[in-house]
Motif scaffolding. Structure first.
Motif, PDB file in Angstrom:
ATOM      1  N   VAL A   1      56.827 -47.815 -60.330  1.00  0.00           N
ATOM      2  CA  VAL A   1      56.309 -47.867 -58.960  1.00  0.00           C
ATOM      3  C   VAL A   1      57.109 -48.862 -58.123  1.00  0.00           C
ATOM      4  CG1 VAL A   1      54.335 -48.597 -57.576  1.00  0.00           C
ATOM      5  CG2 VAL A   1      54.006 -47.045 -59.496  1.00  0.00           C
TER       6      VAL A   1
ATOM      7  N   GLY B   1      52.908 -45.102 -47.089  1.00  0.00           N
ATOM      8  CA  GLY B   1      53.509 -45.721 -48.262  1.00  0.00           C
ATOM      9  C   GLY B   1      52.773 -46.988 -48.657  1.00  0.00           C
TER      10      GLY B   1
ATOM     11  N   PHE C   1      52.776 -36.003 -44.446  1.00  0.00           N
ATOM     12  CA  PHE C   1      51.460 -35.556 -44.896  1.00  0.00           C
ATOM     13  C   PHE C   1      50.766 -34.888 -43.723  1.00  0.00           C
ATOM     14  CE2 PHE C   1      52.282 -39.320 -47.647  1.00  0.00           C
ATOM     15  CZ  PHE C   1      52.439 -38.605 -48.821  1.00  0.00           C
TER      16      PHE C   1
ATOM     17  N   MET D   1      63.118 -42.626 -50.848  1.00  0.00           N
ATOM     18  CA  MET D   1      63.785 -41.330 -50.875  1.00  0.00           C
ATOM     19  C   MET D   1      63.323 -40.446 -49.730  1.00  0.00           C
ATOM     20  SD  MET D   1      64.764 -39.000 -53.973  1.00  0.00           S
ATOM     21  CE  MET D   1      65.462 -37.380 -53.781  1.00  0.00           C
TER      22      MET D   1
ATOM     23  N   ARG E   1      60.418 -47.319 -57.236  1.00  0.00           N
ATOM     24  CA  ARG E   1      60.353 -46.287 -56.195  1.00  0.00           C
ATOM     25  C   ARG E   1      60.076 -46.889 -54.830  1.00  0.00           C
ATOM     26  NH1 ARG E   1      56.803 -43.067 -60.244  1.00  0.00           N
ATOM     27  NH2 ARG E   1      58.432 -42.539 -61.735  1.00  0.00           N
ATOM     28  N   LEU E   2      59.445 -48.048 -54.813  1.00  0.00           N
ATOM     29  CA  LEU E   2      59.225 -48.701 -53.522  1.00  0.00           C
ATOM     30  C   LEU E   2      60.518 -49.357 -53.037  1.00  0.00           C
ATOM     31  CD1 LEU E   2      55.713 -50.287 -53.971  1.00  0.00           C
ATOM     32  CD2 LEU E   2      56.357 -48.379 -52.516  1.00  0.00           C
TER      33      LEU E   2
ATOM     34  N   ASN F   1      65.963 -43.493 -58.737  1.00  0.00           N
ATOM     35  CA  ASN F   1      64.691 -44.188 -58.495  1.00  0.00           C
ATOM     36  C   ASN F   1      63.595 -43.688 -59.422  1.00  0.00           C
ATOM     37  OD1 ASN F   1      64.219 -41.740 -57.318  1.00  0.00           O
ATOM     38  ND2 ASN F   1      63.208 -42.565 -55.508  1.00  0.00           N
TER      39      ASN F   1
ATOM     40  N   LYS G   1      49.640 -47.613 -48.014  1.00  0.00           N
ATOM     41  CA  LYS G   1      48.328 -47.217 -48.499  1.00  0.00           C
ATOM     42  C   LYS G   1      48.424 -46.665 -49.920  1.00  0.00           C
ATOM     43  CE  LYS G   1      44.818 -44.048 -46.756  1.00  0.00           C
ATOM     44  NZ  LYS G   1      44.518 -43.268 -45.545  1.00  0.00           N
ATOM     45  N   LEU G   2      49.391 -45.772 -50.127  1.00  0.00           N
ATOM     46  CA  LEU G   2      49.483 -45.100 -51.419  1.00  0.00           C
ATOM     47  C   LEU G   2      49.871 -46.054 -52.536  1.00  0.00           C
ATOM     48  CD1 LEU G   2      51.194 -41.769 -50.382  1.00  0.00           C
ATOM     49  CD2 LEU G   2      48.849 -42.083 -51.120  1.00  0.00           C
ATOM     50  N   SER G   3      50.725 -47.010 -52.209  1.00  0.00           N
ATOM     51  CA  SER G   3      51.194 -47.888 -53.279  1.00  0.00           C
ATOM     52  C   SER G   3      50.356 -49.150 -53.361  1.00  0.00           C
ATOM     53  CB  SER G   3      52.648 -48.261 -53.024  1.00  0.00           C
ATOM     54  OG  SER G   3      52.738 -48.974 -51.817  1.00  0.00           O
TER      55      SER G   3
ATOM     56  N   ARG H   1      58.598 -43.494 -42.561  1.00  0.00           N
ATOM     57  CA  ARG H   1      57.641 -43.711 -43.637  1.00  0.00           C
ATOM     58  C   ARG H   1      58.312 -44.409 -44.823  1.00  0.00           C
ATOM     59  NH1 ARG H   1      55.240 -38.339 -46.095  1.00  0.00           N
ATOM     60  NH2 ARG H   1      57.306 -38.205 -46.989  1.00  0.00           N
ATOM     61  N   ALA H   2      59.537 -43.946 -45.130  1.00  0.00           N
ATOM     62  CA  ALA H   2      60.250 -44.564 -46.250  1.00  0.00           C
ATOM     63  C   ALA H   2      60.607 -46.008 -45.931  1.00  0.00           C
ATOM     64  CB  ALA H   2      61.502 -43.761 -46.580  1.00  0.00           C
TER      65      ALA H   2
ATOM     66  N   GLY I   1      49.417 -42.759 -39.388  1.00  0.00           N
ATOM     67  CA  GLY I   1      48.984 -42.749 -40.781  1.00  0.00           C
ATOM     68  C   GLY I   1      50.129 -42.411 -41.719  1.00  0.00           C
TER      69      GLY I   1
ATOM     70  N   VAL J   1      57.916 -49.389 -46.280  1.00  0.00           N
ATOM     71  CA  VAL J   1      57.702 -50.194 -47.483  1.00  0.00           C
ATOM     72  C   VAL J   1      58.889 -51.115 -47.756  1.00  0.00           C
ATOM     73  CG1 VAL J   1      56.089 -48.575 -48.544  1.00  0.00           C
ATOM     74  CG2 VAL J   1      58.521 -48.326 -48.981  1.00  0.00           C
TER      75      VAL J   1
END
Ligand SMILES: Nc1ncnc2c1ncn2[C@@H]1O[C@H](COP(=O)(O)OP(=O)(O)OP(=O)(O)O)[C@@H](O)[C@H]1O
Ligand SMILES: [Mg+2]
Lengths: 323, 278
Positions: free
Chosen positions: B103, B131, B119, B111, B106-107, B73, B133-135, B182-183, B126, B186
């Motif tokens: 990007v 994921g 976090f 992983m 990785r989405l 990835n 939010k960050l992406s 979390r993974a 949150g 997305v």
């Protein structure tokens, strides 16, 4: 289960320090810690004692007015313009130093090749070692003429913004130049603290954000900066402490005027408590003026304390969870 | 990766229901070699990952398993000195070609790491949504996403009453499942897991294995593990990596898990799966 509840609880904290060596060590450390407090209290009491007679003769106007007339009878003195000036200089310094320091430390931690990063680190540490009197001299001879041109340009193009107004046409001895010198002094402190803090961003979290496909910027925004927030604010406050108390470098470049320069940062003349003290001390007229200076020092001391308390509040408040 | 391409694959799958369709290749490594600086750590890896299959990567420490899945990835390229030869095809397209945005890769290819890494300053909720939010990915109905993914990760019942507590407050096993959720938020098509259970107790491990089996109905999973029983329990296919002294790692043998463990062709594989190695 009921049996357990009626059992007597044994005090474990007493036996936790049962080891004799530990006990002695604990006491030594505690004494040392308290002695720092005593020194602080000693300074506060000494200055406070000098402040009382000043407040008795000058009243609260010592804090709320701006004047320094020693030859009148009774002498009148007020340091509002100086207190406010100190804050104004600190704000100018912060506005310049914080973004610069953040950018430098981000570059060193996340972007620069290792060799370059460690070279920069050393360079910036060296910068911190420059004595402030040298910096003051440099500012007086080198920065002054250059900054005069910058300020004229600022005035010419951004003069419609109130902070960049200049009525006198004199661009020397301005809060901007003094703030700029302070920024140069703050940058090494703030940069080295933020660099340290950012470099401790747990690699796990960096990994996590990379794997979630986020860009460098979002990683900084949501992971590294929030993680290091407490430390970064702490570093900024350290730098701010230096900026508020800095005396000699400001002495060279700021024209002290007993008038409140509210926001015209590129107008000649401003105030600074610390610089007031050093500039008056040499030509002091008598014991009463000395008392006035010590009282000014007391309020400078109080002001830095307030800044520190505020900093703590900020650090605690921003420690909240992100949704 | 445009969404059009994702859809085309889905369509393909729903139309063709022969066994061959079930074996559509989602991800494929072609002759992949990897370097760190001058040092070659992997050589000539060929491997294909059928859609919605679970593949286990096994092998002794230092033979390049983590390195290999990080190439899948494009996380590998973020390490200093990283270099690569060969191709990684995701849905038929080389993920290292110039016009592919890492990007997006990785989405699409998520992983999970060895050490749970939620976090700590974010809430559980949150964290699940981080994921997005960050992406900058847009999905509506965040509450549904939180419930769905936490359920899929087998954590929902344990945390549904404290979604606003810090992610760092959970136990290690719960954190790992949180990280899986979390993974998943997305909506990846592939999930890479690098020794996801190595820090966990047996009960949490079983929970995560159960999660993996459930997930594999919809996601292609590649898991690195040192636990032979785990490979047998979760994986359809297994690949055995080995690096001889001072040589890059290679794939010694790969195939159906039952074959690798029941009837290995290579003596070194036989030794390794029976714990007679080194
Ligand atoms: N960032 C790096 N820089 C240089 N060499 C690395 C780096 N990461 C790994 N290596 C080297 O690459 C080789 C393969 O490492 P890798 O982490 O892929 O092994 P692994 O099979 O995952 O081992 P383990 O089972 O212990 O996790 C090792 O020899 C290691 O020293
Ligand atoms: Mg590994």
């Amino acid at each position: 289960m009921a049996d357990l509840d009626v059992q007597e609880r044994r005090n474990l904290s007493a036996s936790a320090t049962a080891h004799r060596g530990d006990r002695i060590f604990n006491r030594t450390i505690t004494t040392a810690a308290f002695s720092a407090l005593f020194v602080l209290a000693g300074i506060a009491i000494f200055l406070g004692a000098q402040t009382i007679p000043v407040l008795q003769t000058q009243g609260l106007s010592f804090l709320t007015t701006t004047a320094w007339d020693i030859n009148t009878d009774p002498p009148t003195a007020g340091i509002w313009g100086m207190l406010y000036g100190s804050v104004l200089l600190a704000v100018v310094a912060l506005v310049i130093a914080v973004p610069a320091s953040l950018m430098m430390s981000i570059f060193m931690v996340f972007l620069a090749p290792k060799k370059l990063a460690s070279m920069l680190t050393n360079l910036i540490d060296l910068m911190a070692a420059i004595p402030s009197v040298i910096l003051g001299l440099w500012a007086f001879y080198v920065l002054n003429p250059t900054a005069e041109v910058w300020q004229q340009l600022l005035n010419q193009y951004l003069g419609w913004i109130p902070i960049f107004q200049n009525a006198s046409g004199n661009f020397l001895g301005t809060p901007f130049i003094a703030g700029f010198v302070l920024a140069i002094m703050m940058i090494p402190i703030v940069t080295s603290v933020t660099r340290e803090v950012l470099s401790r961003t747990p690699p796990d979290l960096v990994n996590a954000s990379e794997a979630l496909g986020c860009s460098m910027w979002t990683m900084l925004r949501y992971v590294a900066l929030p993680y290091g927030r407490g430390g970064i604010v702490g570093g900024i406050m350290l730098g701010l402490g230096r900026a508020l108390g800095e005396t000699i470098a400001v002495f060279f470049v700021l024209k002290i005027v007993f008038d409140t320069n509210w926001y015209n940062i590129i107008e000649s003349g401003g105030g600074s408590v610390a610089t007031l003290i050093v500039s008056r001390f040499g030509e002091i007229s008598g014991p009463y003026e000395l008392q006035l200076l010590l009282a000014s020092g007391f309020f400078l001391f109080i002001m830095t304390l307030i800044v520190n308390v505020l900093a703590n509040l900020i650090v605690n408040r921003t420690g909240r969870l992100q949704k | 990766m445009s969404t059009a391409e994702f859809e085309s694959v889905d369509v393909l799958e729903s139309e063709i229901t022969t066994p061959a369709a079930a074996a559509t290749t989602e991800l494929e490594a072609r002759n992949v070699s990897v370097w760190f600086g001058q040092r070659k750590v992997l050589e000539g890896v060929n491997m294909s990952f059928p859609k919605n299959s679970v593949t286990a990567l096994i092998g002794p420490s230092g033979c390049g398993k983590s390195t290999f899945i990080r190439t899948l990835n494009r996380l590998h390229e973020l390490l200093p000195g990283a270099a690569l030869a060969g191709e990684i095809l995701y849905e038929g397209r080389d993920i290292y070609s110039r016009d592919v945005d890492p990007v997006h890769i990785r989405l699409a290819i998520g992983m999970v790491f060895q050490k749970p890494n939620p976090f700590p300053s974010m809430t559980i909720r949150g964290n699940v949504l981080s994921g997005l939010k960050l992406s900058g990915m847009k999905r509506s109905n965040h509450d549904d996403i939180v419930e769905e993914t936490l359920t899929a990760a087998g954590l929902w019942t344990e945390v549904k009453d404290r979604l606003d507590r810090a992610g760092g407050e959970l136990s290690g096993g719960q954190q790992q499942r949180l990280v899986i959720a979390r993974a998943l938020a997305v909506q990846p098509h592939v999930l890479l897991m690098d020794e996801p259970c190595s820090a966990l107790d047996p009960a949490s491990t079983l929970k995560i294995e159960e999660t993996i089996r459930q997930l594999s109905k919809e996601v292609t999973i590649i898991i690195v593990t040192h636990n032979m029983q785990q490979a047998v329990r979760v994986a359809d296919n297994t690949a055995f990596f080995l690096a001889a002294e001072n040589e890059p790692g290679r794939v010694i043998e790969q195939g159906a898990t039952t074959e690798i463990f029941g009837n290995p062709q290579d003596e070194r594989t036989l030794d390794y799966v029976n714990g007679r190695f080194g």
